[in-house]
Design a protein around this motif. Structure first.
Motif, PDB file in Angstrom:
ATOM      1  N   GLY A 280       0.658  -1.180   0.005  1.00 11.75           N
ATOM      2  CA  GLY A 280       0.002   0.104  -0.006  1.00 11.75           C
ATOM      3  C   GLY A 280       0.650   1.265   0.037  1.00 11.75           C
ATOM      4  O   GLY A 280       0.338   2.253  -0.448  1.00 11.75           O
ATOM      5  N   ASP A 281       2.133   0.969   0.503  1.00 15.37           N
ATOM      6  CA  ASP A 281       3.052   2.446   0.273  1.00 15.37           C
ATOM      7  C   ASP A 281       3.557   2.233  -1.080  1.00 15.37           C
ATOM      8  O   ASP A 281       3.582   1.463  -1.666  1.00 15.37           O
ATOM      9  CB  ASP A 281       4.094   2.271   1.625  1.00 15.37           C
ATOM     10  N   SER A 282       4.068   3.630  -1.254  1.00 18.47           N
ATOM     11  CA  SER A 282       4.629   3.565  -2.861  1.00 18.47           C
ATOM     12  C   SER A 282       6.126   3.328  -2.536  1.00 18.47           C
ATOM     13  O   SER A 282       6.725   3.338  -1.272  1.00 18.47           O
ATOM     14  CB  SER A 282       4.445   5.138  -3.087  1.00 18.47           C
TER      15      SER A 282
ATOM     16  N   ALA B 259      10.169  15.093  -3.259  1.00 21.99           N
ATOM     17  CA  ALA B 259       9.893  16.612  -2.996  1.00 21.99           C
ATOM     18  C   ALA B 259       8.481  16.953  -2.758  1.00 21.99           C
ATOM     19  O   ALA B 259       8.059  17.637  -1.838  1.00 21.99           O
ATOM     20  CB  ALA B 259      10.613  17.479  -3.638  1.00 21.99           C
ATOM     21  N   CYS B 260       7.537  16.487  -3.543  1.00 18.83           N
ATOM     22  CA  CYS B 260       6.143  16.925  -3.250  1.00 18.83           C
ATOM     23  C   CYS B 260       5.366  15.879  -2.321  1.00 18.83           C
ATOM     24  O   CYS B 260       4.108  16.049  -2.197  1.00 18.83           O
ATOM     25  CB  CYS B 260       5.462  17.136  -4.882  1.00 18.83           C
ATOM     26  N   GLY B 261       6.017  14.856  -2.163  1.00 18.83           N
ATOM     27  CA  GLY B 261       5.271  13.864  -1.182  1.00 18.83           C
ATOM     28  C   GLY B 261       4.504  12.915  -1.893  1.00 18.83           C
ATOM     29  O   GLY B 261       3.544  12.492  -1.377  1.00 18.83           O
ATOM     30  N   GLY B 262       4.471  13.129  -3.412  1.00 18.10           N
ATOM     31  CA  GLY B 262       3.515  11.936  -4.216  1.00 18.10           C
ATOM     32  C   GLY B 262       2.547  12.712  -4.775  1.00 18.10           C
ATOM     33  O   GLY B 262       1.485  11.948  -5.223  1.00 18.10           O
TER      34      GLY B 262
ATOM     35  N   GLU C 295      -0.889   0.881 -15.338  1.00 20.99           N
ATOM     36  CA  GLU C 295      -0.497   1.646 -16.730  1.00 20.99           C
ATOM     37  C   GLU C 295       0.143   3.137 -16.099  1.00 20.99           C
ATOM     38  O   GLU C 295      -0.779   3.608 -15.310  1.00 20.99           O
ATOM     39  CB  GLU C 295      -1.243   1.548 -17.885  1.00 20.99           C
ATOM     40  N   ILE C 296       0.461   3.972 -16.923  1.00 22.24           N
ATOM     41  CA  ILE C 296       1.022   5.176 -16.645  1.00 22.24           C
ATOM     42  C   ILE C 296      -0.245   5.920 -16.833  1.00 22.24           C
ATOM     43  O   ILE C 296      -0.820   5.792 -18.087  1.00 22.24           O
ATOM     44  CB  ILE C 296       2.018   5.704 -17.516  1.00 22.24           C
ATOM     45  N   GLU C 297      -0.842   6.788 -16.051  1.00 20.89           N
ATOM     46  CA  GLU C 297      -1.759   7.553 -16.034  1.00 20.89           C
ATOM     47  C   GLU C 297      -1.368   8.921 -17.193  1.00 20.89           C
ATOM     48  O   GLU C 297      -0.324   9.078 -16.786  1.00 20.89           O
ATOM     49  CB  GLU C 297      -2.498   8.071 -14.757  1.00 20.89           C
ATOM     50  N   PRO C 298      -2.455   9.526 -17.549  1.00 21.96           N
ATOM     51  CA  PRO C 298      -1.667  10.913 -18.184  1.00 21.96           C
ATOM     52  C   PRO C 298      -0.924  11.830 -17.223  1.00 21.96           C
ATOM     53  O   PRO C 298      -0.078  12.580 -17.753  1.00 21.96           O
ATOM     54  CB  PRO C 298      -3.188  11.456 -18.695  1.00 21.96           C
ATOM     55  N   GLU C 299      -1.392  12.162 -15.992  1.00 16.50           N
ATOM     56  CA  GLU C 299      -0.612  13.100 -15.432  1.00 16.50           C
ATOM     57  C   GLU C 299       0.729  12.363 -14.896  1.00 16.50           C
ATOM     58  O   GLU C 299       1.538  13.566 -14.801  1.00 16.50           O
ATOM     59  CB  GLU C 299      -1.575  13.171 -13.897  1.00 16.50           C
ATOM     60  N   GLU C 300       0.851  10.978 -14.855  1.00 11.26           N
ATOM     61  CA  GLU C 300       2.354  10.853 -14.708  1.00 11.26           C
ATOM     62  C   GLU C 300       3.039  11.033 -16.018  1.00 11.26           C
ATOM     63  O   GLU C 300       4.375  11.494 -15.916  1.00 11.26           O
ATOM     64  CB  GLU C 300       2.248   9.374 -14.045  1.00 11.26           C
TER      65      GLU C 300
ATOM     66  N   SER D 294       8.184   6.995  -8.843  1.00 10.97           N
ATOM     67  CA  SER D 294       7.962   5.898  -7.811  1.00 10.97           C
ATOM     68  C   SER D 294       6.993   6.198  -6.962  1.00 10.97           C
ATOM     69  O   SER D 294       6.289   5.239  -6.178  1.00 10.97           O
ATOM     70  CB  SER D 294       9.400   5.532  -7.034  1.00 10.97           C
ATOM     71  N   CYS D 295       6.413   7.420  -6.916  1.00  8.17           N
ATOM     72  CA  CYS D 295       5.356   7.938  -5.806  1.00  8.17           C
ATOM     73  C   CYS D 295       4.112   7.258  -6.682  1.00  8.17           C
ATOM     74  O   CYS D 295       2.934   6.988  -5.786  1.00  8.17           O
ATOM     75  CB  CYS D 295       4.987   9.316  -5.662  1.00  8.17           C
ATOM     76  N   GLN D 296       3.989   6.887  -7.710  1.00  4.18           N
ATOM     77  CA  GLN D 296       2.796   6.210  -8.396  1.00  4.18           C
ATOM     78  C   GLN D 296       2.872   4.574  -8.202  1.00  4.18           C
ATOM     79  O   GLN D 296       1.825   3.900  -8.851  1.00  4.18           O
ATOM     80  CB  GLN D 296       2.583   6.808  -9.798  1.00  4.18           C
ATOM     81  N   LEU D 297       3.777   4.299  -7.717  1.00  7.13           N
ATOM     82  CA  LEU D 297       3.966   2.734  -7.681  1.00  7.13           C
ATOM     83  C   LEU D 297       3.665   2.158  -6.390  1.00  7.13           C
ATOM     84  O   LEU D 297       4.587   2.178  -5.582  1.00  7.13           O
ATOM     85  CB  LEU D 297       5.280   2.119  -8.269  1.00  7.13           C
ATOM     86  N   ARG D 298       2.380   1.619  -6.332  1.00  5.26           N
ATOM     87  CA  ARG D 298       2.089   1.273  -5.098  1.00  5.26           C
ATOM     88  C   ARG D 298       2.209  -0.099  -4.711  1.00  5.26           C
ATOM     89  O   ARG D 298       1.950  -0.945  -5.532  1.00  5.26           O
ATOM     90  CB  ARG D 298       0.558   1.403  -4.831  1.00  5.26           C
ATOM     91  N   VAL D 299       2.833  -0.271  -3.729  1.00  2.72           N
ATOM     92  CA  VAL D 299       3.452  -2.010  -3.543  1.00  2.72           C
ATOM     93  C   VAL D 299       2.379  -2.727  -3.270  1.00  2.72           C
ATOM     94  O   VAL D 299       1.437  -2.529  -2.292  1.00  2.72           O
ATOM     95  CB  VAL D 299       4.509  -2.052  -2.353  1.00  2.72           C
TER      96      VAL D 299
END
Ligand code: FES
Length: 106
Positions: free
Chosen positions: A21-23, A39-42, A63-68, A86-91
């Protein structure tokens, strides 16, 4: 809890336990791993969490979302086909053993 291996741009690897659940960015920051800033906290505002995901694990992540995608265009280091923020990769349990390599700059 899943074991994630972080490899520095110089080839030094560290394997740590990251809570499901953590990135992957949070796992790095919580374990004082150099090379991922977050730096932005995700919030998808900084692109300082750029990593190269091991090719074997790449299809397992969402998959990569448009914002990423937009932020991946502004990474400090070269973007590659296996670049992710890596902030978008939830374990999740199926990511156990995943290896990510940090770029030489963020
Ligand atoms: Fe800022 Fe990932 S931590 S974009």
């Amino acid at each position: 809890m899943s074991k994630i291996t972080y490899v520095s741009s110089k080839g030094v690897s560290q394997t740590v336990d990251v809570l499901d659940g953590d990135s992957i960015m949070e796992g790095a920051v919580q374990n004082n791993i150099d090379g991922i800033v977050g730096a932005c906290g995700g919030c998808l505002q900084c692109a300082t969490c750029h990593v190269y995901v091991d090719e074997a694990f790449l299809p397992k992540f969402d998959e990569i979302e448009p914002e990423e995608e937009v932020m991946l265009a502004s990474t400090a280091a070269e973007r590659r086909p296996n670049s992710r923020l890596s902030c978008q990769l939830r374990v999740r349990p199926e990511f156990a053993g995943c290896i990510v390599t940090m770029p030489d700059s963020q």
